[in-house]
Design a protein around this motif. Sequence first.
Motif, PDB file in Angstrom:
ATOM      1  N   VAL A   1      36.515  47.623  30.790  1.00  0.00           N
ATOM      2  CA  VAL A   1      37.478  48.245  31.717  1.00  0.00           C
ATOM      3  C   VAL A   1      37.485  47.494  33.044  1.00  0.00           C
ATOM      4  O   VAL A   1      38.536  47.123  33.574  1.00  0.00           O
ATOM      5  CB  VAL A   1      37.118  49.721  31.920  1.00  0.00           C
ATOM      6  N   ARG A   2      36.301  47.224  33.608  1.00  0.00           N
ATOM      7  CA  ARG A   2      36.271  46.513  34.880  1.00  0.00           C
ATOM      8  C   ARG A   2      36.727  45.065  34.725  1.00  0.00           C
ATOM      9  O   ARG A   2      37.351  44.504  35.623  1.00  0.00           O
ATOM     10  CB  ARG A   2      34.850  46.553  35.445  1.00  0.00           C
ATOM     11  N   ALA A   3      36.391  44.438  33.595  1.00  0.00           N
ATOM     12  CA  ALA A   3      36.871  43.077  33.374  1.00  0.00           C
ATOM     13  C   ALA A   3      38.386  43.026  33.273  1.00  0.00           C
ATOM     14  O   ALA A   3      39.001  41.996  33.562  1.00  0.00           O
ATOM     15  CB  ALA A   3      36.240  42.514  32.102  1.00  0.00           C
ATOM     16  N   THR A   4      38.989  44.168  32.925  1.00  0.00           N
ATOM     17  CA  THR A   4      40.453  44.205  32.800  1.00  0.00           C
ATOM     18  C   THR A   4      41.130  44.566  34.105  1.00  0.00           C
ATOM     19  O   THR A   4      42.145  43.946  34.483  1.00  0.00           O
ATOM     20  CB  THR A   4      40.853  45.213  31.714  1.00  0.00           C
ATOM     21  N   TYR A   5      40.555  45.509  34.845  1.00  0.00           N
ATOM     22  CA  TYR A   5      41.259  46.043  36.010  1.00  0.00           C
ATOM     23  C   TYR A   5      40.708  45.532  37.349  1.00  0.00           C
ATOM     24  O   TYR A   5      41.414  45.621  38.359  1.00  0.00           O
ATOM     25  CB  TYR A   5      41.218  47.584  36.003  1.00  0.00           C
ATOM     26  N   GLU A   6      39.452  45.006  37.393  1.00  0.00           N
ATOM     27  CA  GLU A   6      38.878  44.579  38.656  1.00  0.00           C
ATOM     28  C   GLU A   6      39.385  43.197  39.091  1.00  0.00           C
ATOM     29  O   GLU A   6      39.458  42.912  40.282  1.00  0.00           O
ATOM     30  CB  GLU A   6      37.350  44.550  38.569  1.00  0.00           C
ATOM     31  N   ILE A   7      39.736  42.361  38.155  1.00  0.00           N
ATOM     32  CA  ILE A   7      40.201  41.008  38.472  1.00  0.00           C
ATOM     33  C   ILE A   7      41.220  40.601  37.421  1.00  0.00           C
ATOM     34  O   ILE A   7      41.123  40.984  36.246  1.00  0.00           O
ATOM     35  CB  ILE A   7      39.015  40.023  38.521  1.00  0.00           C
ATOM     36  N   SER A   8      42.144  39.810  37.862  1.00  0.00           N
ATOM     37  CA  SER A   8      43.219  39.449  36.947  1.00  0.00           C
ATOM     38  C   SER A   8      42.767  38.414  35.907  1.00  0.00           C
ATOM     39  O   SER A   8      43.103  38.521  34.728  1.00  0.00           O
ATOM     40  CB  SER A   8      44.419  38.897  37.734  1.00  0.00           C
ATOM     41  N   SER A   9      42.008  37.381  36.334  1.00  0.00           N
ATOM     42  CA  SER A   9      41.519  36.347  35.417  1.00  0.00           C
ATOM     43  C   SER A   9      40.086  36.012  35.805  1.00  0.00           C
ATOM     44  O   SER A   9      39.847  35.274  36.775  1.00  0.00           O
ATOM     45  CB  SER A   9      42.409  35.100  35.477  1.00  0.00           C
TER      46      SER A   9
END
Length: 368
Positions: free
Chosen positions: A98-106
């Motif tokens: 979830v954080r890898a998806t929403y915390e940063i774009s790439s």
Amino acid sequence: MDFALVLLAAVALIVVVTLVKAVRIVPQQRQDVVERLGKYKRTLNPGLNLLVPFVDAVRTKVDMREQVVSFPPQPVITSDNLVVSIDTVLYFKVVDAVRATYEISSFLQAIEQLTVTTLRNVIGSLDLERALTSRDEINRHLSGVLDETTGRWGIKVTRVEIKAIEPPASIRDSMEKQMRAERDRRAAILTAEGHKQSQILTAEGDKQSAVLRADGDRQARILQAEGQAKAIRTVFDAIHQANPSQKVLAYQYLQALPQIANGTANKVWIIPAELTKALEGMGGALGGLSQMVGDLPAPEAADHAIQVEREAAEAARAAAAAAQQIHDEVRVAEAQATGGAKPQGLPAPEPVSPDSLLNDPSDQRERG
């Protein structure tokens, strides 16, 4: 009838599509992030999952396995103002989808840029030689910085490796020359050490050889001296046991005198005045051999005594001739040395004739 068939087919198609939308199978080591009407709803774990058709949608499919990323070479300036090219390899894994998806774009691009920035900070504080020999220290520093920063993105950096550090071509050439010179120096040192050890061993061998040779020479001389001592002792014992008379000794001396005069190394002889008297005395001794009391030959040795007297007479004549020749040579040498002038010094002895050596010594004393 046809309309019913079309309607039935449409309904069947809708059912199939609905089932496809409602059922989601997630493989192992992957998580799917589901959104409902654009908002995060839940995360699908591996296995069979059901969704609300046309309402729930999968936003991203996140691979939860450890991944390896190789970044392209990056130019970095060292503390001694040299530009080096550094290749890095990054090992990471996603721990929170979830954080890898929403915390940063790439997150991959973010990790790459963070790695380059950290490398420039670390390498910029080191010179080239230390940078080449401190890879473990650089790796630990990079891993600590990246792990601390990427933790809020749901990323776990497990390992950072510097694959290559490429200095400029001119620096590489200088380094090769330096290493070649260092190897030549080590080779020269090893050669010198080998030569030194060789000389030491050679000197030790020469020393031991000289000691053994000297010891052998000493033992040889000792044995030779012992042999000579035994020979002299044997001759001495034989002479004492034989008890020779004065006639035999005088005869032996007269036999040895021509051999002494005929030596190849005897160029000039200086004959003292007493030699003629000694020869006269020996001649008188030989002349009076038959008149000496207690020394008459035995009847059975008469012939042998006559032969001995004859040989003694011949030896006396030869000795007198040799003495006269030596006397003449001395007079000629003195004339050549003084340029014809008569030398000043002791008077020359009178020449000795062979007959004087054979006469009676009592007559010689009366003449004297």
